[in-house]
Design a protein around this motif. Structure first.
Motif, PDB file in Angstrom:
ATOM      1  N   ALA A  55      -2.345  -1.425  11.609  1.00 48.52           N
ATOM      2  CA  ALA A  55      -3.771  -1.652  11.359  1.00 48.52           C
ATOM      3  C   ALA A  55      -4.527  -0.322  11.270  1.00 48.52           C
ATOM      4  N   HIS A  56      -4.117   0.674  12.052  1.00 47.93           N
ATOM      5  CA  HIS A  56      -4.725   2.010  11.993  1.00 47.93           C
ATOM      6  C   HIS A  56      -4.500   2.649  10.614  1.00 47.93           C
ATOM      7  N   ILE A  57      -3.307   2.444  10.055  1.00 48.72           N
ATOM      8  CA  ILE A  57      -3.021   2.928   8.695  1.00 48.72           C
ATOM      9  C   ILE A  57      -4.044   2.318   7.725  1.00 48.72           C
ATOM     10  N   GLN A 141       0.067  10.601   2.849  1.00 48.63           N
ATOM     11  CA  GLN A 141       0.773  11.367   3.878  1.00 48.63           C
ATOM     12  C   GLN A 141       0.489  10.808   5.274  1.00 48.63           C
ATOM     13  N   HIS A 142      -0.730  10.321   5.471  1.00 51.89           N
ATOM     14  CA  HIS A 142      -1.072   9.722   6.766  1.00 51.89           C
ATOM     15  C   HIS A 142      -0.171   8.507   7.048  1.00 51.89           C
ATOM     16  N   GLU A 143      -0.031   7.640   6.035  1.00 57.32           N
ATOM     17  CA  GLU A 143       0.813   6.457   6.238  1.00 57.32           C
ATOM     18  C   GLU A 143       2.262   6.872   6.487  1.00 57.32           C
ATOM     19  N   GLN A 145       3.322   9.655   7.797  1.00 53.83           N
ATOM     20  CA  GLN A 145       3.459  10.233   9.137  1.00 53.83           C
ATOM     21  C   GLN A 145       3.517   9.135  10.194  1.00 53.83           C
ATOM     22  N   HIS A 146       2.715   8.086   9.990  1.00 52.15           N
ATOM     23  CA  HIS A 146       2.807   6.955  10.926  1.00 52.15           C
ATOM     24  C   HIS A 146       4.126   6.210  10.768  1.00 52.15           C
ATOM     25  N   ASN A 147       4.681   6.190   9.568  1.00 44.08           N
ATOM     26  CA  ASN A 147       6.008   5.585   9.390  1.00 44.08           C
ATOM     27  C   ASN A 147       7.035   6.325  10.249  1.00 44.08           C
TER      28      ASN A 147
HETATM   29 FE   LIG Z   1      -3.351   8.470  12.334  1.00 46.57          FE
END
Ligand SMILES: [Fe+2]
Length: 443
Positions: A55-57, A141-143, A145-147
């Motif tokens: 959900a943060h993504i 890139q954010h997604e 990094q969360h992956n």
């Molecule tokens: Fe984040």
């Protein structure tokens, strides 16, 4: 400002769309692999529940692309605070009234649908945030990094294995681990031209580097096992003061996820317990362990500048490459990236990924601890917000370079910088040794 032709803009939109889809496929695979109970619960105090990450993504994507870039109405303004990483420590996240797994899936999809519409209709010029589709690249890139964080959560999860992937390629021929001398001289560190590079990678600048020697490959399980079995964890002389204090407090005796079985060591990879693969890079060691191993081996960790010079500098042209192998984007022949294999590749597996100096497997496999703290490059400008990098500058964090098998190609440029606390071990971290040259090597 750059004026793009219609064709170039369309190509850029295609590239963004492909990357967004690729990241989302990974988020979906990591969350569909477990049941709702496993999505909601906290597998370790160090990590968020998987459903929080997902959900943060979506929430970050909404904030930057739907509201800011697109100028559209909020989808779910009421949940902004709950999914703000700065407002909620990881340990507190499970007690928040989080969206359920079903609500999360429909929220991230609703955001993504709007983003595809914004992408199709937004001119990719005229504003620094959208030039070269930067904001889209940042969110991709954010997604990713969360992956990687979600993959680390999977590694901490207990229970039967749920993630499966083919083995990485085997080395095509005999492998000789050797040291490589990198001659003294300045090189260009960082970048001013890479369109999706983040603020801390900028600007490009000349850095003088003394001659040094670096290992062709990262430290392997075989090498690390010798340190463990020879009593390295009980010999204070190899450890820094802070390192020894942490070793004592945490009771460290081997890398995280190594499992003792009588007089031998096994490792647990995503729930599968197996004998150590001796020629695989060691993974899940903290900075202090890397530092102690290096002292025991009579060597040291490379500085961040040394690492980047060994990776990028081409002595034939005098310029720094985008990647060790050249300027081409990473392919499966270059590096073990993108969660394609779910473990580091044995050393020697990627001869086509070597740098101009012949240093191998610098990108992919394991993040490599360096001896450097996180600092700004000269001329640093925070963008697009201070909390991206600037608030982390200082001696609390150590730099990791190169990217792991869990990191995606789009976030593993030769200039990419990662940072973490020196005690962190749940990340996919290993290291490579360096040393000062002997006088006879400089003749
Ligand atoms: Fe984040």
């Amino acid at each position: 400002m750059t004026a793009f032709s219609e064709l170039e803009t369309e190509k850029m939109r295609d590239r963004v769309a492909r990357q967004l889809a690729r990241s989302r496929a990974r988020s979906t695979a990591l969350t569909d692999a477990v049941d709702d109970h496993d999505l909601i619960r906290q597998h370790s105090k160090l990590m968020s529940p998987l459903v929080w990450d997902f959900a943060h993504i979506g929430n970050q994507e909404e904030l930057w692309l739907v509201r800011d870039v697109g100028g559209r109405d909020p989808v779910r303004q009421d949940i902004d605070d709950m999914y703000d990483a700065f407002q909620n420590a990881r340990a507190d996240r499970p007690s928040l009234p989080l969206l359920s797994p079903t609500e999360t899936r429909s929220y991230v999809q609703e955001v993504r649908d709007k983003v595809m519409d914004v992408l199709a209709s937004t001119p990719l010029e005229g504003r620094k945030l959208v030039e070269n589709a930067f904001a889209f690249g940042m969110i991709v890139q954010h997604e990713q990094q969360h992956n990687e964080t979600m993959l680390a959560t999977h590694q901490l999860r207990t229970g039967d294995p749920v993630l499966h992937a083919p083995l990485p390629p085997a080395p095509p021929g005999p492998v000789i681990n050797r040291e490589i001398l990198i001659p003294a001289g300045p090189f260009t560190m960082g970048t001013s031209v890479e369109p999706w590079a983040l603020d801390n990678e900028r600007p490009a600048h000349q850095v003088p580097v003394d001659a040094f020697v670096i290992d062709k490959y990262p430290v392997t399980n075989a090498m690390y096992l010798e340190f463990v079995t020879s009593g390295g964890y009980d010999q204070q002389q190899w450890w820094s003061e802070d390192g020894w204090a942490y070793r004592q407090k945490a009771g460290l005796a081997a890398p995280r996820f190594w499992v003792r079985d009588g007089d031998r060591w096994l490792r647990n990879g995503f729930g599968a317990v197996e004998p150590l693969v001796l020629d695989e890079p060691v993974v899940h060691v903290c900075f202090y362990e890397a530092e102690a191993f290096a002292a025991w081996a009579g060597k040291r960790l490379p500085t961040e500048a040394e690492w980047e010079k060994a990776a990028r500098f081409d002595p034939a042209t005098g310029r720094s490459r985008r990647y060790p192998w050249g300027d081409e984007d990473p392919g499966p022949e270059h590096a073990n990236l993108g969660q394609a294999h779910l473990r580091p590749a044995r050393i020697g597996a990627y001869p086509q990924g070597e740098s101009a100096f012949g240093v191998a497997q610098m990108i992919g496999d394991v993040w490599e601890w360096t001896s450097s703290d996180f600092h700004a490059y000269p001329g640093f400008v925070a963008f697009p917000y201070r909390e991206y990098s600037e608030v982390f500058f200082g001696p609390d964090y150590k730099m990791l370079r190169g990217g792991s098998f869990g990191a995606d190609a789009a976030a593993c440029r030769g200039t990419f910088r990662n940072w973490d606390y020196p005690i962190r071990r749940q990340i996919f971290s290993g290291f490579r040794l360096a040393r000062d040259p002997r006088p006879d090597e400089l003749r």
